[in-house]
Scaffold this active site. Sequence first.
Site, mmCIF file in Angstrom:
data_model
loop_
_atom_site.group_PDB
_atom_site.id
_atom_site.type_symbol
_atom_site.label_atom_id
_atom_site.label_comp_id
_atom_site.label_asym_id
_atom_site.label_seq_id
_atom_site.Cartn_x
_atom_site.Cartn_y
_atom_site.Cartn_z
ATOM 1 N N GLY A 169 0.838 -1.200 0.442
ATOM 2 C CA GLY A 169 -0.054 -0.013 -0.270
ATOM 3 C C GLY A 169 1.244 1.340 -0.144
ATOM 4 O O GLY A 169 1.990 1.502 -0.678
ATOM 5 N N GLY A 170 0.227 2.394 1.113
ATOM 6 C CA GLY A 170 1.053 3.646 0.535
ATOM 7 C C GLY A 170 2.129 3.500 1.235
ATOM 8 O O GLY A 170 3.102 4.256 1.052
ATOM 9 N N GLY A 402 20.598 10.954 -32.444
ATOM 10 C CA GLY A 402 20.090 11.933 -30.967
ATOM 11 C C GLY A 402 20.768 11.200 -29.701
ATOM 12 O O GLY A 402 20.843 11.613 -28.825
ATOM 13 N N ALA A 403 21.235 10.012 -30.296
ATOM 14 C CA ALA A 403 21.334 9.022 -29.310
ATOM 15 C C ALA A 403 23.269 9.379 -28.726
ATOM 16 O O ALA A 403 22.933 9.458 -28.328
ATOM 17 C CB ALA A 403 21.753 7.288 -29.526
#
Length: 512
Positions: A169-170, A402-403
């Site tokens: 959970g949290g 771009g890499a």
Amino acid sequence: MDDLIAELHTRRAETKQGGGETRHEKQRAQGKMTARERVDNLCDKDSFEEFGLFARHRQTKFGMLTKAAPSDGVVTGAASIDGRLIHLASQDFSVLGGSAGEVHSLKVADAMHRSLKTGSPFVFINDSGGARVQEGIDSLSGYGQVFHSNVLLSGAVPQISLICGPCAGGAAYSPALTDFIIQTRKAQMFITGPQVIKQVTGEDITAEELGGADSHMAHSGVVHFVAEDDEEALHICRRLLSFLPSNNLEAAPFVPGDENVDPNPELNKIVPVDPKVGYDVRQVIAGVVDRGDFLEVQAGHAPNMVIGFARILGNTIGIIANQPAVLAGAINNQAANKAARFIRFCNAFNLPMVTMVDVPGYLPGVEQEYNGIIRNGAKLLFAYSAATVPMIQLILRKSYGGAHVAMCSRDIAADCVFAWPTAEIAVMGAEGAVEIVFRKEMQEAEDKVARRAELIQEYRDAFASPYVAAGRRLVDDIIEPADTRKHLARALEYLKNKRDQRPPKKHGLIPL
Ligand code: HXC
């Protein structure tokens, strides 16, 4: 006085029993340590100074008035590791399942604030059933204070979470807000467990498949290290801390012992000249850093990108490297996220970075595009561009498109660029480039195959060598692989006092 002291000793001893021997034995039978055993095994001998031993919850309903909850289920305090101060919290599953009530969480938050005030790392050992149900919203409020404190500490002191038992959970969000998560193979972490998933979506999955350490490493990327058991997790924690400064204003520990910068001829043999042949970039890393000692982070997640800590001449560096052995080293969503986060950690804690490049580009594909390779790839560009620590780019072989720019190129980040003679720096691979530029010419050629090969060679000769990039000053020097350690050591030395001022603003907006 004697009576009072005797009472004190009795109370201390009783409280330290936590949930009692039966529950401890149950824990040990599962191959786990108790909360206090973990503290003892983590820290330097006799260095632990506890605070909040006698803390008690304030709940009176649901039978809690009479329910003993020694130390409110969490051991907190200060200690040293390798002689350096840390603060810690260790949840005690033997006390109400390590559940986090109000006082429990306030103790954790208090330990965190002491970390912040003293500039010391914070270590949180998690083993808990989550929010203490009997305390209702008070336990939620306590969690809120822990989360907020995590964010206050972020970037100021290193925060490490160990997941040694349930973390549901949290409760999973405090670790998620820290810098590194080490999970044992005896622990599970998830927001909603298998039963809830079954009810809501109808999916069948075991707790281990859903939230086990290996699942988180391979799929979610939530964990940074997988440990077999508590002992290994504590060892990884100590080793990780040995590479890190205590806070963002201090230097990382200097670890002398490897001053050798003589040529390493093995480095001349690792990278195949044929750009299509793979190799393990970790061999290059091992051949360059002190004693070949490399602490790889998230080794089982996006293995096409290798990240981790090492040292050169005793000083910690962060290493980011494409891994040609996996997906030819192409950058996918997971790899971009993994590297960007690591770069931001290194920058926050003033650790210089060495980026080793052998990348054919961003990974093409519908899945990649739909999952946001534009946004995730941009994180990499952002993280490097925003970093102000010394940065070195070392181009081993392919560095395309771009890499190339994203992997710490001169234009966005690098203070210093070295290339090996095998380096090919180009807008794209020669094979792809000729298809775009010379498609018509190839179609019209008599011998299409021969013409294609010719054009590929022509394009490769024009761009695919380090000399063209060096001619344009995108590469500072082309070096013999064997000499790499010497060059890196010198560059790191002269970049030691680098200062890079940026315009004042609240914060930049990394594309999350
Ligand atoms: C109070 C809890 C508890 C909890 C466990 N215990 N979780 N007490 N609050 N959250 C108690 C049990 O009642 C039991 O007490 C003891 O701890 C040991 O638990 P067992 O169930 O016997 O142990 P085990 O079989 O090992 O199972 C462990 C477990 C299970 C898987 C963690 O206890 C469990 O599912 N707990 C609830 C988990 C959960 O749903 N948490 C979410 C809470 S809400 P006795 O006295 O019988 O020995 C939440 C939201 C936070 O976390 C949001 C923050 C933003």
